[in-house]
Enzyme design. Structure first.
Site, PDB file in Angstrom:
ATOM      1  N   HIS A  19       0.843  -1.190   0.000  1.00  0.00           N
ATOM      2  CA  HIS A  19       0.000   0.000   0.000  1.00  0.00           C
ATOM      3  C   HIS A  19       0.882   1.245   0.000  1.00  0.00           C
ATOM      4  O   HIS A  19       2.121   1.156  -0.042  1.00  0.00           O
ATOM      5  CB  HIS A  19      -0.979  -0.008   1.176  1.00  0.00           C
ATOM      6  CG  HIS A  19      -0.348  -0.127   2.526  1.00  0.00           C
ATOM      7  ND1 HIS A  19       0.475   0.842   3.064  1.00  0.00           N
ATOM      8  CD2 HIS A  19      -0.423  -1.101   3.473  1.00  0.00           C
ATOM      9  CE1 HIS A  19       0.871   0.490   4.263  1.00  0.00           C
ATOM     10  NE2 HIS A  19       0.355  -0.697   4.540  1.00  0.00           N
ATOM     11  N   HIS A  22       3.974   1.662   2.239  1.00  0.00           N
ATOM     12  CA  HIS A  22       5.223   1.026   1.798  1.00  0.00           C
ATOM     13  C   HIS A  22       5.949   1.927   0.801  1.00  0.00           C
ATOM     14  O   HIS A  22       7.173   2.087   0.864  1.00  0.00           O
ATOM     15  CB  HIS A  22       4.927  -0.324   1.144  1.00  0.00           C
ATOM     16  CG  HIS A  22       4.312  -1.325   2.066  1.00  0.00           C
ATOM     17  ND1 HIS A  22       3.037  -1.804   1.907  1.00  0.00           N
ATOM     18  CD2 HIS A  22       4.786  -1.938   3.174  1.00  0.00           C
ATOM     19  CE1 HIS A  22       2.764  -2.676   2.866  1.00  0.00           C
ATOM     20  NE2 HIS A  22       3.813  -2.763   3.646  1.00  0.00           N
ATOM     21  N   CYS A 130       0.398  -7.555  14.236  1.00  0.00           N
ATOM     22  CA  CYS A 130       1.688  -6.980  14.615  1.00  0.00           C
ATOM     23  C   CYS A 130       2.759  -8.050  14.798  1.00  0.00           C
ATOM     24  O   CYS A 130       3.944  -7.721  14.866  1.00  0.00           O
ATOM     25  CB  CYS A 130       1.567  -6.211  15.929  1.00  0.00           C
ATOM     26  SG  CYS A 130       0.509  -4.762  15.864  1.00  0.00           S
ATOM     27  N   CYS A 144      -5.734  -4.018  19.956  1.00  0.00           N
ATOM     28  CA  CYS A 144      -4.407  -3.638  19.480  1.00  0.00           C
ATOM     29  C   CYS A 144      -4.446  -2.193  18.985  1.00  0.00           C
ATOM     30  O   CYS A 144      -5.323  -1.842  18.174  1.00  0.00           O
ATOM     31  CB  CYS A 144      -3.974  -4.573  18.351  1.00  0.00           C
ATOM     32  SG  CYS A 144      -2.578  -3.956  17.377  1.00  0.00           S
ATOM     33  N   HIS A 147      -3.975  -2.296  14.905  1.00  0.00           N
ATOM     34  CA  HIS A 147      -4.921  -2.959  14.016  1.00  0.00           C
ATOM     35  C   HIS A 147      -6.369  -2.922  14.504  1.00  0.00           C
ATOM     36  O   HIS A 147      -7.276  -3.376  13.793  1.00  0.00           O
ATOM     37  CB  HIS A 147      -4.491  -4.414  13.785  1.00  0.00           C
ATOM     38  CG  HIS A 147      -3.197  -4.536  13.060  1.00  0.00           C
ATOM     39  ND1 HIS A 147      -1.978  -4.611  13.713  1.00  0.00           N
ATOM     40  CD2 HIS A 147      -2.914  -4.563  11.735  1.00  0.00           C
ATOM     41  CE1 HIS A 147      -1.007  -4.699  12.813  1.00  0.00           C
ATOM     42  NE2 HIS A 147      -1.540  -4.664  11.619  1.00  0.00           N
ATOM     43  N   LYS A 303      -4.924   5.304   9.750  1.00  0.00           N
ATOM     44  CA  LYS A 303      -3.749   4.698   9.141  1.00  0.00           C
ATOM     45  C   LYS A 303      -4.136   3.824   7.954  1.00  0.00           C
ATOM     46  O   LYS A 303      -5.101   3.064   8.012  1.00  0.00           O
ATOM     47  CB  LYS A 303      -3.015   3.844  10.179  1.00  0.00           C
ATOM     48  CG  LYS A 303      -1.830   3.056   9.625  1.00  0.00           C
ATOM     49  CD  LYS A 303      -1.312   2.053  10.631  1.00  0.00           C
ATOM     50  CE  LYS A 303      -0.264   1.138  10.017  1.00  0.00           C
ATOM     51  NZ  LYS A 303       0.168   0.073  10.931  1.00  0.00           N
ATOM     52  N   LYS A 306      -3.615  -2.758   5.081  1.00  0.00           N
ATOM     53  CA  LYS A 306      -4.287  -3.849   4.368  1.00  0.00           C
ATOM     54  C   LYS A 306      -5.385  -4.454   5.228  1.00  0.00           C
ATOM     55  O   LYS A 306      -6.485  -4.743   4.759  1.00  0.00           O
ATOM     56  CB  LYS A 306      -3.264  -4.919   3.977  1.00  0.00           C
ATOM     57  CG  LYS A 306      -2.242  -4.455   2.960  1.00  0.00           C
ATOM     58  CD  LYS A 306      -1.087  -5.437   2.809  1.00  0.00           C
ATOM     59  CE  LYS A 306      -0.160  -5.432   3.995  1.00  0.00           C
ATOM     60  NZ  LYS A 306       1.077  -6.206   3.780  1.00  0.00           N
TER      61      LYS A 306
END
Length: 518
Positions: A19, A22, A130, A144, A147, A303, A306
């Site tokens: 994404h 990266h 993670c 988390c 995520h 954020k 994926k």
């Protein structure tokens, strides 16, 4: 110390396609590497983290073998690196690289020989996204923080690393400046974490929970365990250099260099600034010298991820808008250290305003006027008056301030200072109005003719300098600018003092065609 440097991106999981986050890290690190190349030989490393449970679970959902999934998905990352013009020297794959597997195994053995590995029963909250255990206090509403999923309670017997043994040595490295963390707020985060007390960390997983995937623990008594993915993955940085064979690359770019740089997102800071240096201390290997931490690219404040389903496909952006537009937005618009929101409208606006209208217009003007007024032969400069002196001063100031910002890993500030020069040069052309000078020269005004020569020459020098300054950020555009000036596309700063008088120039084609939101 030799004039070398090592720099790396993190190695991402390849459970899905890359994404925009990266792409941000790739482009950031590439700009830093190219900046370092001004004075050093640089080894630029990237790769793929393939031994994670995330990859196993993704393969199971598709009904294919894990190796098949990672073999397929890693190609997406390699294609993105190529599309963005990322100049990596090596791309390491942790599931297939014999050098990596040997190196991870040898580091494990060194930790064990140091007495830093032991076995114990463990229970904790584990986030697969993670690949990390969390203490209850670290969760947000029981989820988390990365995520936004509820971690799984895991109970098993694992092998542990005596991280607690290395609190004081780590603080000594950080407080002495031998290992620096950028920005300072992240340094404070790391030191606070260490001072709060380091717990030993689990560094293995049961073969059953790992679904048989991963590097086996190198101990016949532990054949039911594989290395925890992060312990395996972190060793890639020295494994890629062939440290177990004491190669020339390992010596030049890790042992004998004074610059070992890791670039990463804030979510993995603890792994790179605490766990990894502690492992290196235990193994008796040199530590990184700089840890550079970026924020996240967000969408509507959330954020890009994926797993959260809001990922932006960077390959699609490159295909629709081009490499220059994507690289420029990421480096000019986004903070190197904080979070920032992405929109395609912003991408197009920054490209059209800065590249097409600002820089592209400047290159077009100087080449077109040189062809029109001097038949394509760059004239020598006359004496400098106040406008020229101010332009030269701005060129030197922008160069010094841009390079200084990149020394601090601040690509946004560096580009802002470059654009001070772009604006100054365009304003200088408007002020000097070479079209009026040309008209007066045609009527026999020799002073106007000399002034026109000076304007063309001084503006050429600025554009040439811009072509060199922009290489770390938009390397393809840099090469096109220098080619348009009939200069070597790889021209270096040390060559900017050369007198280009008499150089033949043709009118430059449009270097940055206007974009619309597709």
């Amino acid at each position: 110390m030799s004039a070398t440097a090592f720099i790396s991106t993190t190695i991402p999981y390849v459970n899905a396609q890359p994404h925009l986050g990266h792409a941000f890290e790739y482009v950031q690190t590439d700009s830093f590497a190219r900046h370092m190349m001004r004075q050093r030989d640089v080894f630029f490393l990237s790769g793929s983290d393939e031994n994670s449970l995330k990859n196993v679970l993704a393969a199971q959902r598709e009904g294919i073998a894990t190796q098949q999934l990672v073999d397929r998905n890693v190609r997406y990352f390699e294609r993105l690196i190529e599309a963005l013009g990322i100049g990596v020297d090596h791309f390491i794959r942790t599931s297939v690289s014999a050098e990596h597997i040997a190196g991870a195994t040898e580091i494990w053995k060194r930790l064990e020989a140091r007495g830093d590995i032991y076995s114990k029963d463990y229970e904790g909250l584990y986030c697969v996204g993670c690949e990390q255990f969390y203490a209850p206090a670290e969760l947000v509403d029981g989820k988390c923080p990365e995520h936004l999923t509820v971690p799984e309670m895991i109970s098993e017997q694992n092998l542990f690393f005596r991280l607690s043994r290395y609190a004081e040595p780590l603080l000594a490295e950080l407080e002495s400046g031998r290992m620096r963390v950028f920005p300072e707020s992240r340094l404070n985060e790391v030191t606070s974490f260490i001072r709060s007390g380091l717990d030993d960390i689990s560094i293995s997983r049961s073969v059953e929970r790992a679904r048989g995937w991963g590097i086996p623990v190198p101990d016949s008594d532990s054949d039911s365990q594989v290395m925890y993915v992060w312990i395996d993955a972190l060793t890639n940085y020295v494994n890629a250099l062939g440290w177990t064979r004491d190669t020339e690359n390992y010596r030049r770019f890790w042992v004998d260099t004074d610059k070992r740089v890791h670039v990463m997102g804030k979510g993995v800071l603890r792994f790179h600034a605490v766990y990894w240096p502690a492992m290196l201390l235990s193994a008796g290997l040199p530590l990184p010298t700089e840890v550079v931490v970026h924020g996240y690219i967000t969408s509507a404040g959330q954020k890009l991820s994926k797993s959260l389903g809001n990922a932006v496909d960077p390959m699609d952006l490159v295909e629709r808008y081009g490499q220059d537009a994507v690289r420029y937005l990421l480096l000019a618009d986004f903070s190197p250290f904080g979070d920032g929101d992405f929109s395609e409208e912003r991408l197009v606006s920054r490209y059209n305003t800065d590249l097409a209208n600002g820089l592209g217009n400047l290159v077009s003007r100087i080449t077109a006027m040189t062809v029109r007024y001097r038949d394509g032969a760059l004239p020598a400069s006359g004496a400098l008056d106040a406008p020229e002196t101010a332009l030269v001063e701005q060129a030197l100031t922008s160069t010094a301030e841009s390079l200084s910002a990149m020394d601090r890993y601040d690509h946004r500030e560096a580009l802002a200072r470059v654009w001070d020069l772009v604006r100054k040069a365009n304003a200088y052309v408007d002020e000097r109005a070479p079209w009026h000078l040309a008209r007066s020269a045609e009527q026999g005004d020799t002073e106007a003719a000399r002034s026109l020569d000076t304007v063309l020459h001084q503006t050429y020098l600025v554009v040439r300098r811009l072509g060199v300054l922009l290489r770390p950020f938009v390397p393809d555009a840099s090469a096109r600018i220098l080619t348009a000036l009939n200069e070597d596309p790889q021209l270096q700063e040390k060559d900017l003092s050369a007198d280009p008088s008499g150089r033949r120039i043709e009118k430059a084609p449009p270097l940055f065609p206007k974009l619309e939101v597709a």
